[in-house]
Design a protein around this motif. Structure first.
Motif, short mmCIF file in Angstrom:
data_model
loop_
_atom_site.label_atom_id
_atom_site.label_comp_id
_atom_site.label_asym_id
_atom_site.label_seq_id
_atom_site.Cartn_x
_atom_site.Cartn_y
_atom_site.Cartn_z
N TRP A 1 -103.42 90.37 -61.75
CA TRP A 1 -102.18 91.28 -61.33
C TRP A 1 -103.10 92.25 -60.44
O TRP A 1 -101.94 92.47 -59.45
CB TRP A 1 -101.64 92.00 -62.67
CG TRP A 1 -100.99 93.17 -62.30
CD1 TRP A 1 -99.43 93.04 -62.65
CD2 TRP A 1 -100.79 94.70 -62.21
NE1 TRP A 1 -98.37 94.25 -62.19
CE2 TRP A 1 -100.36 95.22 -62.24
CE3 TRP A 1 -102.22 95.38 -61.87
CZ2 TRP A 1 -99.89 96.71 -61.89
CZ3 TRP A 1 -102.00 96.60 -61.94
CH2 TRP A 1 -100.51 97.21 -62.18
N TYR B 1 -103.02 90.24 -56.73
CA TYR B 1 -101.45 90.25 -56.57
C TYR B 1 -101.21 91.50 -55.82
O TYR B 1 -100.64 91.31 -54.58
CB TYR B 1 -100.04 90.68 -57.66
CG TYR B 1 -98.62 89.82 -57.45
CD1 TYR B 1 -98.20 88.88 -57.15
CD2 TYR B 1 -98.31 91.32 -57.33
CE1 TYR B 1 -97.43 89.20 -56.38
CE2 TYR B 1 -96.91 91.29 -57.28
CZ TYR B 1 -96.60 89.97 -56.90
OH TYR B 1 -94.71 90.69 -56.03
N TRP B 2 -101.13 92.18 -56.01
CA TRP B 2 -100.73 93.75 -55.49
C TRP B 2 -101.11 93.79 -54.72
O TRP B 2 -101.07 94.52 -53.53
CB TRP B 2 -101.29 94.84 -56.80
CG TRP B 2 -99.89 94.95 -57.56
CD1 TRP B 2 -99.59 94.23 -58.77
CD2 TRP B 2 -97.92 95.10 -57.10
NE1 TRP B 2 -97.98 94.11 -59.08
CE2 TRP B 2 -97.12 95.00 -57.88
CE3 TRP B 2 -96.99 95.36 -55.61
CZ2 TRP B 2 -95.52 94.90 -58.51
CZ3 TRP B 2 -95.92 95.17 -55.57
CH2 TRP B 2 -95.29 95.01 -56.84
N ARG C 1 -99.58 91.99 -51.31
CA ARG C 1 -98.94 92.39 -51.07
C ARG C 1 -98.55 93.96 -50.04
O ARG C 1 -98.19 93.74 -49.53
CB ARG C 1 -98.14 92.65 -52.63
CG ARG C 1 -96.20 92.56 -52.60
CD ARG C 1 -95.97 92.74 -53.49
NE ARG C 1 -94.15 92.95 -53.06
CZ ARG C 1 -93.53 92.44 -53.79
NH1 ARG C 1 -93.14 92.56 -55.45
NH2 ARG C 1 -91.49 92.92 -53.39
N ARG D 1 -96.13 90.56 -48.08
CA ARG D 1 -96.04 88.94 -48.93
C ARG D 1 -96.87 89.03 -50.40
O ARG D 1 -97.86 89.56 -50.47
CB ARG D 1 -96.91 87.98 -48.15
CG ARG D 1 -95.65 87.24 -46.45
CD ARG D 1 -96.47 86.46 -45.61
NE ARG D 1 -97.74 86.79 -45.09
CZ ARG D 1 -99.04 85.81 -45.42
NH1 ARG D 1 -97.83 84.79 -46.33
NH2 ARG D 1 -99.41 85.78 -45.20
N GLU D 2 -95.97 87.57 -51.08
CA GLU D 2 -96.67 87.58 -52.12
C GLU D 2 -97.88 86.45 -52.24
O GLU D 2 -96.94 84.91 -51.83
CB GLU D 2 -95.83 87.23 -53.77
CG GLU D 2 -94.13 88.54 -53.88
CD GLU D 2 -93.46 88.01 -54.38
OE1 GLU D 2 -93.41 86.95 -54.89
OE2 GLU D 2 -92.82 88.95 -55.47
N GLY D 3 -98.72 86.29 -52.82
CA GLY D 3 -99.60 85.20 -52.91
C GLY D 3 -100.16 85.31 -54.42
O GLY D 3 -100.63 83.59 -54.30
N LEU D 4 -99.71 85.00 -55.10
CA LEU D 4 -99.24 84.67 -56.70
C LEU D 4 -98.31 84.89 -57.41
O LEU D 4 -97.45 85.92 -56.99
CB LEU D 4 -100.83 85.21 -57.34
CG LEU D 4 -102.35 84.72 -56.86
CD1 LEU D 4 -102.61 85.84 -57.70
CD2 LEU D 4 -102.20 83.34 -56.93
N GLY D 5 -97.89 84.10 -58.57
CA GLY D 5 -97.01 84.83 -59.75
C GLY D 5 -97.31 85.37 -60.78
O GLY D 5 -98.63 84.64 -61.00
N TYR D 6 -96.52 85.66 -61.01
CA TYR D 6 -96.98 86.03 -61.96
C TYR D 6 -97.17 85.48 -64.05
O TYR D 6 -98.16 85.92 -64.38
CB TYR D 6 -95.49 86.93 -63.30
CG TYR D 6 -95.63 88.70 -62.22
CD1 TYR D 6 -95.52 89.64 -63.14
CD2 TYR D 6 -94.75 88.69 -61.25
CE1 TYR D 6 -95.88 91.03 -62.68
CE2 TYR D 6 -94.92 90.08 -60.71
CZ TYR D 6 -95.50 90.72 -61.20
OH TYR D 6 -95.09 92.20 -61.00
N SER E 1 -96.42 76.51 -49.10
CA SER E 1 -96.53 77.36 -51.07
C SER E 1 -97.67 76.04 -51.62
O SER E 1 -96.51 75.37 -52.06
CB SER E 1 -95.95 77.70 -51.30
OG SER E 1 -94.79 78.88 -51.15
#
Length: 280
Positions: free
Chosen positions: A179, A182-183, A186, A191-196, A241
């Protein structure tokens, strides 16, 4: 457990063969899980669940007879095509059954004790469909990651291989680590590098393996992800991705197996560095 242990001790070859055959049955069901959960979540009009309708051809809706639904054998007998309409049956389903056949048989032969063996099978039964779904749909469903987390805690409670507090801290730290990553990514890149789903999967692996194992899980997953990314770029000649879930799944299984041989996370990390380091 005692009966299984006696069978394994008295006739290990038979126990491994029975485990392999059991693995094909599990693999067949996991194929159904991997194929049906995405439309169940992504398509509001899909009227399916894991049990209904019965196994059928997705092209002509022909309901499979018993002899068309035998793990490993039926795909080969039908030459990978529906008996009714001739449409192709995905090779990935047969490969999944073949993998579980080999995996269950090999682990039944090598793993040190029965409770650890059954725990590994349960862990892999969650991780295999998660990896397949993430590969195809870039999705790690909560309906699999959350039960995996709670199951890990319950396994540690029933058959503790580490203190329950370590498993709970592992779940919390696993989630918070990705988490924060990720932030940070970002905020720096936009950009988003990971998903939840990746956070939840690492939290689940922390529950199964403990917080001490997280460095080796993350390192192994990173190396696996980099290798997969390089292979994908080389084969497709384009950037895209790349799901991180399969890499986490591979790292989680390897770490769990190594821990069953009392290899500590520090030793695991040292082994990884020794394997991948460049020696002069």
């Amino acid at each position: 457990m005692t009966a299984f242990a006696l069978l394994r001790e008295s006739c290990p070859a038979l126990f491994s063969l029975m485990s392999a055959l059991f693995g094909t049955i599990i693999g067949s069901f996991l194929g159904v899980v991997a194929e049906r959960i995405p439309p169940m979540l992504l398509d509001d009009e899909a009227r399916i669940n894991l049990l209904f309708p019965a196994s059928h051809c997705p092209s002509c809706q022909h309901e499979l007879a018993w002899w068309e639904n035998i793990p490993l054998v039926s795909w080969l007998a039908l030459r990978g095509r529906c008996y009714h309409c001739g449409s192709a049956i995905p090779l990935r389903l047969w490969l999944l059954e073949a993998f579980t056949f080999l995996f269950f048989g090999a682990t039944a032969w090598f793993l040190p004790d029965i409770p650890t063996l059954f725990s590994l099978w349960l862990l892999s039964a969650f991780l295999l469909p998660l990896a397949l779904i993430d590969l195809r749909h870039l999705l790690l469903p909560d309906c699999l990651t959350q039960p995996l987390l709670w199951t890990g805690l319950l396994v540690q409670l029933a058959h503790p291989t580490l203190p329950l507090s370590d498993a709970i801290v592992g779940a919390v730290v696993g989630y918070l680590f990705l988490w924060l990553l990720y932030w940070t990514f970002r905020l720096v890149t936009g950009r988003e590098g990971l998903g939840y789903g990746d956070f939840k999967l690492l939290a689940a692996l922390g529950a199964w393996c403990g917080w001490q194992a997280l460095p080796s899980v993350i390192l192994l997953a990173s190396l696996t992800g980099i290798a997969g990314y390089c292979l994908f770029i080389k084969s497709n000649n384009k950037a895209a991705s790349i799901p991180f879930g399969p890499a986490l799944a591979v790292a989680g299984v390897i770490t769990f197996i190594l821990q069953s041989y009392s290899l500590t996370p520090l030793i695991i990390c040292q082994m990884i560095f020794d394997i991948f380091s460049i020696r002069e």
